[in-house]
Motif scaffolding. Structure first.
Motif, PDB file in Angstrom:
ATOM      1  N   LEU A   1      43.024 -45.144  37.285  1.00  0.00           N
ATOM      2  CA  LEU A   1      43.376 -45.199  38.705  1.00  0.00           C
ATOM      3  C   LEU A   1      43.711 -46.638  39.107  1.00  0.00           C
ATOM      4  O   LEU A   1      44.692 -46.883  39.816  1.00  0.00           O
ATOM      5  CB  LEU A   1      42.221 -44.664  39.564  1.00  0.00           C
ATOM      6  CG  LEU A   1      42.414 -44.744  41.085  1.00  0.00           C
ATOM      7  CD1 LEU A   1      43.635 -43.935  41.508  1.00  0.00           C
ATOM      8  CD2 LEU A   1      41.161 -44.253  41.801  1.00  0.00           C
TER       9      LEU A   1
ATOM     10  N   GLY B   1      47.162 -47.452  37.922  1.00  0.00           N
ATOM     11  CA  GLY B   1      48.195 -46.851  38.758  1.00  0.00           C
ATOM     12  C   GLY B   1      48.384 -47.595  40.073  1.00  0.00           C
ATOM     13  O   GLY B   1      49.518 -47.842  40.503  1.00  0.00           O
ATOM     14  N   VAL B   2      47.275 -47.962  40.705  1.00  0.00           N
ATOM     15  CA  VAL B   2      47.360 -48.710  41.964  1.00  0.00           C
ATOM     16  C   VAL B   2      48.035 -50.063  41.728  1.00  0.00           C
ATOM     17  O   VAL B   2      48.881 -50.498  42.510  1.00  0.00           O
ATOM     18  CB  VAL B   2      45.954 -48.906  42.562  1.00  0.00           C
ATOM     19  CG1 VAL B   2      46.017 -49.829  43.782  1.00  0.00           C
ATOM     20  CG2 VAL B   2      45.344 -47.565  42.953  1.00  0.00           C
TER      21      VAL B   2
ATOM     22  N   ASN C   1      51.834 -49.770  41.343  1.00  0.00           N
ATOM     23  CA  ASN C   1      52.503 -49.506  42.610  1.00  0.00           C
ATOM     24  C   ASN C   1      52.711 -50.773  43.431  1.00  0.00           C
ATOM     25  O   ASN C   1      53.496 -50.767  44.389  1.00  0.00           O
ATOM     26  CB  ASN C   1      51.708 -48.485  43.430  1.00  0.00           C
ATOM     27  CG  ASN C   1      51.949 -47.061  42.983  1.00  0.00           C
ATOM     28  OD1 ASN C   1      52.991 -46.738  42.411  1.00  0.00           O
ATOM     29  ND2 ASN C   1      50.982 -46.195  43.220  1.00  0.00           N
TER      30      ASN C   1
ATOM     31  N   LEU D   1      50.167 -38.737  38.638  1.00  0.00           N
ATOM     32  CA  LEU D   1      49.636 -38.477  39.971  1.00  0.00           C
ATOM     33  C   LEU D   1      49.741 -39.673  40.912  1.00  0.00           C
ATOM     34  O   LEU D   1      49.968 -39.500  42.120  1.00  0.00           O
ATOM     35  CB  LEU D   1      48.169 -38.033  39.863  1.00  0.00           C
ATOM     36  CG  LEU D   1      47.904 -36.736  39.092  1.00  0.00           C
ATOM     37  CD1 LEU D   1      46.413 -36.449  39.015  1.00  0.00           C
ATOM     38  CD2 LEU D   1      48.640 -35.568  39.724  1.00  0.00           C
ATOM     39  N   VAL D   2      49.559 -40.883  40.378  1.00  0.00           N
ATOM     40  CA  VAL D   2      49.517 -42.076  41.231  1.00  0.00           C
ATOM     41  C   VAL D   2      50.876 -42.752  41.338  1.00  0.00           C
ATOM     42  O   VAL D   2      51.271 -43.227  42.406  1.00  0.00           O
ATOM     43  CB  VAL D   2      48.459 -43.083  40.710  1.00  0.00           C
ATOM     44  CG1 VAL D   2      48.388 -44.310  41.614  1.00  0.00           C
ATOM     45  CG2 VAL D   2      47.086 -42.421  40.621  1.00  0.00           C
ATOM     46  N   VAL D   3      51.603 -42.806  40.217  1.00  0.00           N
ATOM     47  CA  VAL D   3      52.872 -43.539  40.185  1.00  0.00           C
ATOM     48  C   VAL D   3      54.074 -42.597  40.209  1.00  0.00           C
ATOM     49  O   VAL D   3      55.180 -43.010  40.539  1.00  0.00           O
ATOM     50  CB  VAL D   3      52.939 -44.453  38.938  1.00  0.00           C
ATOM     51  CG1 VAL D   3      54.157 -45.369  38.986  1.00  0.00           C
ATOM     52  CG2 VAL D   3      51.675 -45.296  38.825  1.00  0.00           C
TER      53      VAL D   3
ATOM     54  N   ALA E   1      47.180 -40.276  35.212  1.00  0.00           N
ATOM     55  CA  ALA E   1      47.190 -41.225  36.327  1.00  0.00           C
ATOM     56  C   ALA E   1      48.611 -41.667  36.647  1.00  0.00           C
ATOM     57  O   ALA E   1      48.985 -41.805  37.819  1.00  0.00           O
ATOM     58  CB  ALA E   1      46.321 -42.436  35.991  1.00  0.00           C
TER      59      ALA E   1
END
Length: 299
Positions: A32, A35-36, A39, A259-261, A256
């Protein structure tokens, strides 16, 4: 089975279940955080982000550990310096890779490093089959090489080699430095080594309160939370089981990324990740319990 024996067994099962849950939380937290971080690459360079992440996590580790520096000999310092070098290179290289190729593919290639350490430590020629299985996975990634930046792939291999060095140096550091002392000092070394790399990049984001807070959150997600979870879990899990659970890292990274990127992988790329995960699980399970080293947390 007597009631007393049953209650003891239930307690052990409950303790193991909790430990497994902590490992899974740690894995999810690491990916996670990745991914953050990815971004934010439009707002801050990968180098600036990894420096901010390491700076925030090292500050927190220093506050927690308060390492004892006095009375250290030359070998203590050489060990922790080497540990810091591997930590800096591993994190810098994988963030450079993240900026060029999908997170799941980058972590899959990077995972070759710890897999190699596990296989070489097994001392059984037949375990080379797991290397072959992992190689098939990497070759499958190469089938669609037109979609992959070769520089990003190269950085992932550098990160994997550094991760292998990190594993070996982590064990030496743990024997020479108490508790979290070695990791805290090595983290500071990593920050100092990466600081000159900030010179050619835009440093304005590093004084933006929002970016600083997000960087601190990424440091928490990618270092502090997983390290704490895995440290507790290793007190209740056999190293071999811990290693099997850590083999889920590439798949978790791909999830990840999705879902995140919003990184979508092809069926071939998912199959490649599956081969590397299977190879890691096989290599870990093949090792005898007394031979399998406790894999260190992903920093």
């Amino acid at each position: 089975m007597t009631p007393t024996m049953s209650s003891v067994s239930d307690t052990r099962l409950s303790g193991r279940g909790t430990a497994i849950g902590l490992v899974l939380i740690g894995i999810a937290s690491v990916q996670l955080g990745a991914g953050v971080a990815k971004n934010l690459f439009d707002e801050i360079s990968p180098t600036g982000m990894v420096w901010l992440r390491l700076a925030s996590s090292s500050l927190l580790l220093l506050l927690i550990a308060r390492p004892r520096l006095g009375g250290r000999d030359r070998r203590d310092w050489l060990t922790v310096l080497g540990f810091g070098v591997s930590l800096a290179l591993m994190n810098w290289a994988i963030y450079q890779s993240f900026s060029r190729i999908p997170i799941g593919i980058a972590v899959t290639i990077e995972f070759i490093g710890p897999l190699a350490v596990a296989v070489l430590g097994s001392r059984r020629p037949r375990d080379l089959a797991w290397v072959g299985l992992a190689a098939i996975g990497v070759l499958l990634l190469g089938v669609e090489r037109a979609d992959l930046d070769p520089v990003g792939v190269a950085f992932a291999f550098v990160a994997g080699a550094s991760w292998a060095g990190y594993i070996l140096l982590s064990a030496h550091t743990g024997r020479r430095w108490e508790g979290l002392d070695g990791l805290a000092v090595a983290s500071v070394v990593a920050v100092l080594l990466l600081s000159p790399a900030l010179v050619p990049i835009d440093r304005d984001p590093l004084v933006d309160p929002r970016i600083i807070l997000l960087g601190a959150a990424i440091g928490l997600l990618s270092s502090v939370i997983p390290y704490s979870c895995e440290l507790i879990a290793l007190r209740r899990l056999r190293p071999a089981l811990f290693g099997v659970l850590m083999s889920l890292e590439p798949a978790a990274a791909a999830l990840a990324g999705l879902l995140v990127v919003g990184e979508h992988l092809s069926a071939v790329q998912w199959a490649a990740i599956g081969f590397v995960v299977a190879a890691s699980v096989g290599a870990t399970r093949a090792a005898a319990p007394d031979e399998a080293p406790s894999p260190p947390p992903v920093p």
